[in-house]
Scaffold this active site. Sequence first.
Site, PDB file in Angstrom:
ATOM      1  N   GLU A  32       9.911  12.754 -12.334  1.00 26.55           N
ATOM      2  CA  GLU A  32       8.923  11.704 -12.056  1.00 26.55           C
ATOM      3  C   GLU A  32       9.178  10.549 -13.006  1.00 26.55           C
ATOM      4  O   GLU A  32       9.298  10.732 -14.210  1.00 26.55           O
ATOM      5  CB  GLU A  32       7.494  12.254 -12.240  1.00 26.55           C
ATOM      6  N   GLY A  35       5.065   6.272 -15.744  1.00 26.17           N
ATOM      7  CA  GLY A  35       4.650   6.434 -17.140  1.00 26.17           C
ATOM      8  C   GLY A  35       5.629   5.739 -18.054  1.00 26.17           C
ATOM      9  O   GLY A  35       6.756   5.431 -17.659  1.00 26.17           O
ATOM     10  N   CYS A  46      -1.517   8.530  -5.381  1.00 30.79           N
ATOM     11  CA  CYS A  46      -2.865   9.052  -5.131  1.00 30.79           C
ATOM     12  C   CYS A  46      -3.713   9.111  -6.404  1.00 30.79           C
ATOM     13  O   CYS A  46      -4.806   8.561  -6.457  1.00 30.79           O
ATOM     14  CB  CYS A  46      -2.731  10.438  -4.502  1.00 30.79           C
ATOM     15  N   GLY A 149       7.261   9.146  -1.953  1.00 31.38           N
ATOM     16  CA  GLY A 149       6.060   8.424  -1.548  1.00 31.38           C
ATOM     17  C   GLY A 149       6.276   7.026  -1.018  1.00 31.38           C
ATOM     18  O   GLY A 149       7.291   6.725  -0.379  1.00 31.38           O
ATOM     19  N   GLY A 190      -8.136  -2.344   2.935  1.00 33.74           N
ATOM     20  CA  GLY A 190      -8.917  -3.584   2.998  1.00 33.74           C
ATOM     21  C   GLY A 190     -10.405  -3.319   3.035  1.00 33.74           C
ATOM     22  O   GLY A 190     -11.187  -3.972   2.326  1.00 33.74           O
ATOM     23  N   HIS A 449     -30.810  23.952   8.617  1.00 28.78           N
ATOM     24  CA  HIS A 449     -31.752  22.843   8.818  1.00 28.78           C
ATOM     25  C   HIS A 449     -32.503  22.583   7.515  1.00 28.78           C
ATOM     26  O   HIS A 449     -32.897  23.540   6.842  1.00 28.78           O
ATOM     27  CB  HIS A 449     -32.763  23.215   9.909  1.00 28.78           C
TER      28      HIS A 449
HETATM   29  P1  FAD Z   1       3.197   9.318  -3.885  1.00 29.08           P
HETATM   30  O1  FAD Z   1       1.815   9.691  -4.203  1.00 29.08           O
HETATM   31  O2  FAD Z   1       3.491   7.880  -3.632  1.00 29.08           O
HETATM   32  O3  FAD Z   1       4.081   9.844  -5.097  1.00 29.08           O
HETATM   33  C1  FAD Z   1       5.441   9.607  -5.185  1.00 29.08           C
HETATM   34  C2  FAD Z   1       5.845   9.650  -6.653  1.00 29.08           C
HETATM   35  O4  FAD Z   1       7.260   9.622  -6.714  1.00 29.08           O
HETATM   36  C3  FAD Z   1       5.376   8.450  -7.464  1.00 29.08           C
HETATM   37  O5  FAD Z   1       4.663   8.864  -8.611  1.00 29.08           O
HETATM   38  C4  FAD Z   1       6.663   7.727  -7.867  1.00 29.08           C
HETATM   39  O6  FAD Z   1       6.595   7.197  -9.179  1.00 29.08           O
HETATM   40  C5  FAD Z   1       7.676   8.846  -7.823  1.00 29.08           C
HETATM   41  N1  FAD Z   1       9.027   8.391  -7.544  1.00 29.08           N
HETATM   42  C6  FAD Z   1       9.449   7.565  -6.551  1.00 29.08           C
HETATM   43  N2  FAD Z   1      10.782   7.425  -6.573  1.00 29.08           N
HETATM   44  C7  FAD Z   1      11.236   8.181  -7.606  1.00 29.08           C
HETATM   45  C8  FAD Z   1      12.513   8.453  -8.139  1.00 29.08           C
HETATM   46  N3  FAD Z   1      13.618   7.961  -7.580  1.00 29.08           N
HETATM   47  N4  FAD Z   1      12.593   9.265  -9.223  1.00 29.08           N
HETATM   48  C9  FAD Z   1      11.483   9.787  -9.800  1.00 29.08           C
HETATM   49  N5  FAD Z   1      10.240   9.566  -9.319  1.00 29.08           N
HETATM   50  C10 FAD Z   1      10.123   8.789  -8.241  1.00 29.08           C
HETATM   51  N6  FAD Z   1      -4.762   9.017   0.949  1.00 29.08           N
HETATM   52  C11 FAD Z   1      -5.738   9.880   1.251  1.00 29.08           C
HETATM   53  O7  FAD Z   1      -5.458  10.918   1.857  1.00 29.08           O
HETATM   54  N7  FAD Z   1      -7.040   9.652   0.899  1.00 29.08           N
HETATM   55  C12 FAD Z   1      -7.398   8.533   0.242  1.00 29.08           C
HETATM   56  O8  FAD Z   1      -8.570   8.362  -0.080  1.00 29.08           O
HETATM   57  C13 FAD Z   1      -6.402   7.591  -0.096  1.00 29.08           C
HETATM   58  N8  FAD Z   1      -6.714   6.481  -0.767  1.00 29.08           N
HETATM   59  C14 FAD Z   1      -5.731   5.608  -1.099  1.00 29.08           C
HETATM   60  C15 FAD Z   1      -6.095   4.439  -1.753  1.00 29.08           C
HETATM   61  C16 FAD Z   1      -5.139   3.506  -2.098  1.00 29.08           C
HETATM   62  C17 FAD Z   1      -5.541   2.266  -2.819  1.00 29.08           C
HETATM   63  C18 FAD Z   1      -3.770   3.769  -1.782  1.00 29.08           C
HETATM   64  C19 FAD Z   1      -2.708   2.791  -2.179  1.00 29.08           C
HETATM   65  C20 FAD Z   1      -3.403   4.920  -1.122  1.00 29.08           C
HETATM   66  C21 FAD Z   1      -4.387   5.845  -0.761  1.00 29.08           C
HETATM   67  N9  FAD Z   1      -4.083   7.003  -0.059  1.00 29.08           N
HETATM   68  C22 FAD Z   1      -5.064   7.872   0.280  1.00 29.08           C
HETATM   69  C23 FAD Z   1      -2.698   7.329   0.322  1.00 29.08           C
HETATM   70  C24 FAD Z   1      -2.101   8.360  -0.658  1.00 29.08           C
HETATM   71  O9  FAD Z   1      -2.153   7.835  -1.957  1.00 29.08           O
HETATM   72  C25 FAD Z   1      -0.682   8.704  -0.267  1.00 29.08           C
HETATM   73  O10 FAD Z   1      -0.642   9.111   1.091  1.00 29.08           O
HETATM   74  C26 FAD Z   1      -0.134   9.826  -1.121  1.00 29.08           C
HETATM   75  O11 FAD Z   1      -0.172   9.485  -2.478  1.00 29.08           O
HETATM   76  C27 FAD Z   1       1.300  10.166  -0.714  1.00 29.08           C
HETATM   77  O12 FAD Z   1       1.767  11.203  -1.510  1.00 29.08           O
HETATM   78  P2  FAD Z   1       3.315  11.392  -1.806  1.00 29.08           P
HETATM   79  O13 FAD Z   1       3.412  12.594  -2.681  1.00 29.08           O
HETATM   80  O14 FAD Z   1       4.090  11.359  -0.558  1.00 29.08           O
HETATM   81  O15 FAD Z   1       3.772  10.097  -2.630  1.00 29.08           O
HETATM   82  P1  NAI Z   2      -3.233   0.026   7.291  1.00 25.67           P
HETATM   83  O1  NAI Z   2      -2.029   0.241   8.101  1.00 25.67           O
HETATM   84  O2  NAI Z   2      -4.352   0.996   7.323  1.00 25.67           O
HETATM   85  O3  NAI Z   2      -3.882  -1.384   7.664  1.00 25.67           O
HETATM   86  C1  NAI Z   2      -3.170  -2.591   7.609  1.00 25.67           C
HETATM   87  C2  NAI Z   2      -3.874  -3.618   8.476  1.00 25.67           C
HETATM   88  O4  NAI Z   2      -3.288  -4.880   8.256  1.00 25.67           O
HETATM   89  C3  NAI Z   2      -3.740  -3.325   9.977  1.00 25.67           C
HETATM   90  O5  NAI Z   2      -5.013  -3.391  10.560  1.00 25.67           O
HETATM   91  C4  NAI Z   2      -2.808  -4.417  10.462  1.00 25.67           C
HETATM   92  O6  NAI Z   2      -3.051  -4.783  11.802  1.00 25.67           O
HETATM   93  C5  NAI Z   2      -3.142  -5.550   9.499  1.00 25.67           C
HETATM   94  N1  NAI Z   2      -2.105  -6.574   9.361  1.00 25.67           N
HETATM   95  C6  NAI Z   2      -0.757  -6.385   9.270  1.00 25.67           C
HETATM   96  N2  NAI Z   2      -0.139  -7.578   9.153  1.00 25.67           N
HETATM   97  C7  NAI Z   2      -1.097  -8.540   9.163  1.00 25.67           C
HETATM   98  C8  NAI Z   2      -1.082  -9.983   9.067  1.00 25.67           C
HETATM   99  N3  NAI Z   2       0.030 -10.667   8.945  1.00 25.67           N
HETATM  100  N4  NAI Z   2      -2.259 -10.642   9.093  1.00 25.67           N
HETATM  101  C9  NAI Z   2      -3.423  -9.950   9.223  1.00 25.67           C
HETATM  102  N5  NAI Z   2      -3.487  -8.601   9.326  1.00 25.67           N
HETATM  103  C10 NAI Z   2      -2.344  -7.909   9.284  1.00 25.67           C
HETATM  104  O7  NAI Z   2      -2.680  -0.187   5.791  1.00 25.67           O
HETATM  105  P2  NAI Z   2      -3.437  -0.254   4.415  1.00 25.67           P
HETATM  106  O8  NAI Z   2      -4.891  -0.492   4.584  1.00 25.67           O
HETATM  107  O9  NAI Z   2      -2.650  -1.217   3.600  1.00 25.67           O
HETATM  108  O10 NAI Z   2      -3.243   1.203   3.848  1.00 25.67           O
HETATM  109  C11 NAI Z   2      -1.920   1.736   3.606  1.00 25.67           C
HETATM  110  C12 NAI Z   2      -1.928   3.226   3.732  1.00 25.67           C
HETATM  111  O11 NAI Z   2      -2.700   3.829   2.710  1.00 25.67           O
HETATM  112  C13 NAI Z   2      -2.511   3.658   5.059  1.00 25.67           C
HETATM  113  O12 NAI Z   2      -1.494   4.305   5.774  1.00 25.67           O
HETATM  114  C14 NAI Z   2      -3.594   4.605   4.738  1.00 25.67           C
HETATM  115  O13 NAI Z   2      -3.455   5.805   5.434  1.00 25.67           O
HETATM  116  C15 NAI Z   2      -3.459   4.885   3.240  1.00 25.67           C
HETATM  117  N6  NAI Z   2      -4.807   4.869   2.676  1.00 25.67           N
HETATM  118  C16 NAI Z   2      -5.665   5.860   3.031  1.00 25.67           C
HETATM  119  C17 NAI Z   2      -6.956   5.861   2.578  1.00 25.67           C
HETATM  120  C18 NAI Z   2      -7.877   6.922   3.024  1.00 25.67           C
HETATM  121  O14 NAI Z   2      -7.410   7.896   3.578  1.00 25.67           O
HETATM  122  N7  NAI Z   2      -9.167   6.793   2.796  1.00 25.67           N
HETATM  123  C19 NAI Z   2      -7.456   4.814   1.690  1.00 25.67           C
HETATM  124  C20 NAI Z   2      -6.491   3.793   1.423  1.00 25.67           C
HETATM  125  C21 NAI Z   2      -5.210   3.854   1.889  1.00 25.67           C
END
Ligand code: FAD
Ligand code: NAI
Length: 470
Positions: A32, A35, A46, A149, A190, A449
């Site tokens: 990883e 850090g 995540c 990721g 958003g 309930h």
């Molecule tokens: P990641 O969590 O992206 O982890 C990949 C790791 O690999 C990273 O730490 C990175 O540093 C490391 N890495 C990459 N390349 C290398 C390399 N070459 N060598 C060593 N290390 C490397 N999902 C939900 O289900 N619920 C939510 O509420 C939710 N909220 C979110 C809110 C936000 C703001 C964002 C941005 C995402 C959210 N997501 C949510 C999406 C979720 O974070 C991701 O789907 C999830 O983290 C994917 O897990 P992953 O293990 O595939 O990758």
């Molecule tokens: P998203 O794919 O959910 O939404 C992106 C939005 O931007 C879409 O509605 C799209 O039509 C719009 N868009 C794209 N180009 C545009 C443009 N030029 N002008 C205006 N609108 C435009 O992606 P988002 O919200 O960035 O999230 C990324 C990923 O993170 C998602 O795949 C989501 O699953 C994950 N995530 C999950 C969460 C959860 O499970 N609660 C919370 C936050 C993120």
Amino acid sequence: MSYDLIVIGTGPGGYVCAIRAAQLGMKVAVIEKRGSAGKQLHGGTCLNVGCIPSKALLHASEMFDEAGHGFAALGIEVSAPKLNIAAMMKHKQDTVDANVNGVAFLLKKNKIEAFHGLGTILSAGKVQVTAEDGGKQVLEAKNIVIATGSEVSSLPGVTIDEKIVVSSTGALELAGVPKKLVVIGAGVIGLELGSVWRRLGAEVTVVEYLDRILPGMDGEVAKNFQRMLGKQGFTFHLSSKVTGVKAGKTGASVSFEPVAGGEAQSLDADIVLVATGRRPNTDGLGLEAAGVAMERGKVVIDDHFATNVKGIYAIGDVVRGPMLAHKAEDEGIAVAEILAGQRGHVNYDVIPGVVYTHPEVASVGKTEEELKAAGIEYNIGKFPFTANGRARANRATDGFVKVLADKATDRVLGVHILGVGAGEMIHEAAVLMEFSGSAEDLARTCHAHPTMSEAVKEAALGVAKRAIHV
Ligand code: FAD
Ligand code: NAI
């Protein structure tokens, strides 16, 4: 140094895969890069900049909003709450740290060796780790799992500086409440992060390309939810394409025009949040040289998570499917079990999705739009929270539960919930669907309930047009 398995990336996909593999008796190493200064941060997007910090701020901002607007109706009189943003951010950071340290503990407990640095695949079975100080070492393994990721992505011509024009990462770190926040993209990020800053006092305007919010979620749910967000103070410009963002020292101007063509408009903002999706992260991984096939930035895998190169697998956000933490985790478990000779698999028809707003939006299985497109005939059962006793007691009557069941067999094909606690309630539907249950099964399951979950049972009763309380 030689291992049974090397996992690159310790996000929810990678660290869960490593733990399951260790449980199954494999000698496992993880790599990883996150850090600095010798402190390695596990947990990926995540835990560090995604699910966990966003939920900490969503909870805190919801409490703030409730104290300001919800208490009086319950007979609790308090003076207007005061925001201490530094303390709120500390709550967020403490939550992140506890979770990140928890993963380090779990890796240690399972005797998984953690290497800090960038992982680069040299060939099948060989991974180079480049440390922060440039030092390199090569590790060997029978199998490699890519779990790297996804990363923030931007729009063409829009530069994210994480100060004025921010991604989700910057939006989780703002030093103060912006007066005007423009959000580009009405997807999950958003609406969640827009909610955080709206509750804390920002005027939030969302510009979305499509003619609806939350693409992929059930259309009826999205429409009703948009109305609720409107009442909360969100302004939406749908069917609108952002054409540019001009950032200055203290603010920015966002230009957009109707997708169908027409007059361009612009919005002033103190902060612009770009939330238009994320891109798979393969930077520095050496995939091209190793001959690993990719398609539109994603690593291509078969049904068993195998890439085209023997001994190299991939899971999580870097492969096809929804970018969700629990999807990545389940894939991590499945691939570890496959490598151990078991029959690991993921049921992609039953992956819940939750938007952690107020109220929450939760969904599992097919939407009405998907059923129509597939030509599958279905019955609908719907139940509003206005008719649920607990919802009334909790002043949480906004929203409804919708159950979609196969017309011929009554098998539940999709459940969609808009309401407070939807993200917890959805799981009874997920369990039911995992066992191929029917609406009748759900309707005949005794529900305590008074609970909000009774609305799920009533919606299931509604499939056969015999709901009791409407
Ligand atoms: P990641 O969590 O992206 O982890 C990949 C790791 O690999 C990273 O730490 C990175 O540093 C490391 N890495 C990459 N390349 C290398 C390399 N070459 N060598 C060593 N290390 C490397 N999902 C939900 O289900 N619920 C939510 O509420 C939710 N909220 C979110 C809110 C936000 C703001 C964002 C941005 C995402 C959210 N997501 C949510 C999406 C979720 O974070 C991701 O789907 C999830 O983290 C994917 O897990 P992953 O293990 O595939 O990758
Ligand atoms: P998203 O794919 O959910 O939404 C992106 C939005 O931007 C879409 O509605 C799209 O039509 C719009 N868009 C794209 N180009 C545009 C443009 N030029 N002008 C205006 N609108 C435009 O992606 P988002 O919200 O960035 O999230 C990324 C990923 O993170 C998602 O795949 C989501 O699953 C994950 N995530 C999950 C969460 C959860 O499970 N609660 C919370 C936050 C993120």
